[in-house]
Design an enzyme around this catalytic site. Structure first.
Site, PDB file in Angstrom:
ATOM      1  N   ARG A 173       0.811  -1.089   0.137  1.00 37.50           N
ATOM      2  CA  ARG A 173      -0.102   0.220  -0.131  1.00 37.50           C
ATOM      3  C   ARG A 173       0.946   1.417   0.119  1.00 37.50           C
ATOM      4  NH1 ARG A 173      -0.787   2.620   5.141  1.00 37.50           N
ATOM      5  NH2 ARG A 173      -2.757   3.658   4.258  1.00 37.50           N
ATOM      6  N   ASN A 175       0.928   5.403   1.477  1.00 40.97           N
ATOM      7  CA  ASN A 175       0.604   6.276   2.466  1.00 40.97           C
ATOM      8  C   ASN A 175       1.179   7.713   1.826  1.00 40.97           C
ATOM      9  OD1 ASN A 175      -0.997   6.622   4.842  1.00 40.97           O
ATOM     10  ND2 ASN A 175       0.627   7.342   5.415  1.00 40.97           N
ATOM     11  N   GLU A 215       4.974   6.829   1.557  1.00 39.48           N
ATOM     12  CA  GLU A 215       5.706   5.798   1.792  1.00 39.48           C
ATOM     13  C   GLU A 215       5.107   4.590   1.097  1.00 39.48           C
ATOM     14  OE1 GLU A 215       5.728   7.559   6.625  1.00 39.48           O
ATOM     15  OE2 GLU A 215       4.515   5.433   6.015  1.00 39.48           O
ATOM     16  N   TYR A 266      -5.053  16.252  11.178  1.00 35.20           N
ATOM     17  CA  TYR A 266      -4.376  14.739  11.495  1.00 35.20           C
ATOM     18  C   TYR A 266      -2.939  14.801  10.827  1.00 35.20           C
ATOM     19  CZ  TYR A 266      -2.826  10.180  11.583  1.00 35.20           C
ATOM     20  OH  TYR A 266      -1.953   8.995  11.638  1.00 35.20           O
TER      21      TYR A 266
END
Ligand code: HEM
Length: 288
Positions: A173, A175, A215, A266
């Site tokens: 995945r 990010n 990432e 966030y």
């Protein structure tokens, strides 16, 4: 493949080694009973490096002894799996010093156990989270700060999925977040060194100060020890460079325009959000 060797290899390995030397507790942690999993990581990654990058790495076996040669660093190490004395440090710490990735080991009770906990890690380039603080925590506790992930039940679903990843079928995945400044080590422990940079961004410096942080994360089953290896390779690119590719520019603009407030907060983008949006809008106007 878990591991990517990029042109930044020498710089990033030197940074990792300096961080591990000077801030060992922050960058390396392991619970008891993780050595078997750590050795599995050594075997998985040394085999991968030799297979995918034969020009840089080799791995030769004679009986129980393996000899790993890293031509990029001109280093050779002979080791015997499961023999702690055959490496100068813990196995995960050793192999992590040959790759740019951060490496984390998750452990499960058995293959039916849906609770995966963070059991060991070498983490030099964290995106504002602490290995020392999170060590021993289960997947859902680790993800508690992420808005919407735990309350909605999604974290439990992901944990269930992760606990069923099978050997030979890794999962990848991506990010993303944004950084003010070109810094890979954004650990909470060093927040005083980089946190304030978010407030120093000006309309003139958006292009050079703000970096997209991507990432690439991979999860591999460690079947012998019923664990998982989680690898994170972090890439940084300044806004300026992203503006050169129309598809990247437009995508970033549309994501930023529609990013919900709780994610803006966030991801730590709030202090410069308006300036970034103006920069992207100005750029899109100029180019269209
Ligand atoms: C199993 C190994 C994993 C570990 C150790 C891990 C660890 C973490 C940590 C420490 C954070 C930062 C939380 C904070 O703000 O303190 C995070 C964020 C996050 N993780 Fe994971 N994670 C793992 C796997 C996954 C997987 C498989 C997914 C999804 C399929 C996922 C989704 C997310 C998301 C969406 C965020 C928020 C990122 C952002 O918006 O910047 N994680 N993870």
């Amino acid at each position: 493949m878990a591991i990517q060797i990029t042109p930044e290899y020498h710089t990033e390995i030197a940074m990792k080694r300096a961080l591990l030397r000077n801030h060992h507790e922050r960058c390396f942690q392991s619970l008891d009973h993780t050595l078997e999993a750590q050795w599995e990581v050594v075997l998985l990654l040394t085999h991968q490096l030799a297979h995918y990058y034969p020009e840089h790495f080799s791995l030769n076996r004679q009986g129980n002894l393996y000899t790993f040669h890293n031509r990029l660093l001109n280093e050779t190490q002979t080791f015997e799996p499961l023999n702690a004395a055959s490496l100068p440090m813990e196995p995960l710490n050793w192999i992590g010093q040959h790759v740019q990735e951060d490496l984390l080991i998750m452990k499960q009770g058995d293959e039916h156990d849906e609770h995966v906990i963070l059991a060991a890690g070498q983490l030099c380039f964290p995106g504002n989270w602490s290995l020392y603080f999170n060590l021993g925590m289960p997947f859902s506790r680790i993800h508690e700060p992420v808005p919407g992930l735990v309350d909605s039940g999604i974290a439990d679903k992901i944990a269930r999925f992760v606990s069923r990843i099978e050997a030979g079928q890794p999962w990848t995945r991506l990010n993303w977040s944004l950084n003010a400044g070109q810094r890979l080590d954004t650990s909470p422990e060093t927040f005083d060194q980089w946190g304030h940079l978010r407030h120093l961004v000006s309309p003139d410096t958006v292009g050079t100060d703000i970096h997209l942080r991507v990432e690439e994360q991979n999860l591999f089953r460690l079947s012998g020890s019923n664990g998982l290896l989680f690898t994170i390779h972090t890439y940084l690119k300044p806004m300026m460079a992203l503006m050169e590719v129309a598809a990247w520019r437009d995508r970033l603009h549309s994501v930023m325009k529609t990013l919900p407030q709780h994610l803006i907060e966030y991801k730590g983008i709030e202090p410069y959000y308006d300036k970034l949006l103006q920069y992207l809008e100005g750029y899109c106007d100029v180019q269209s």
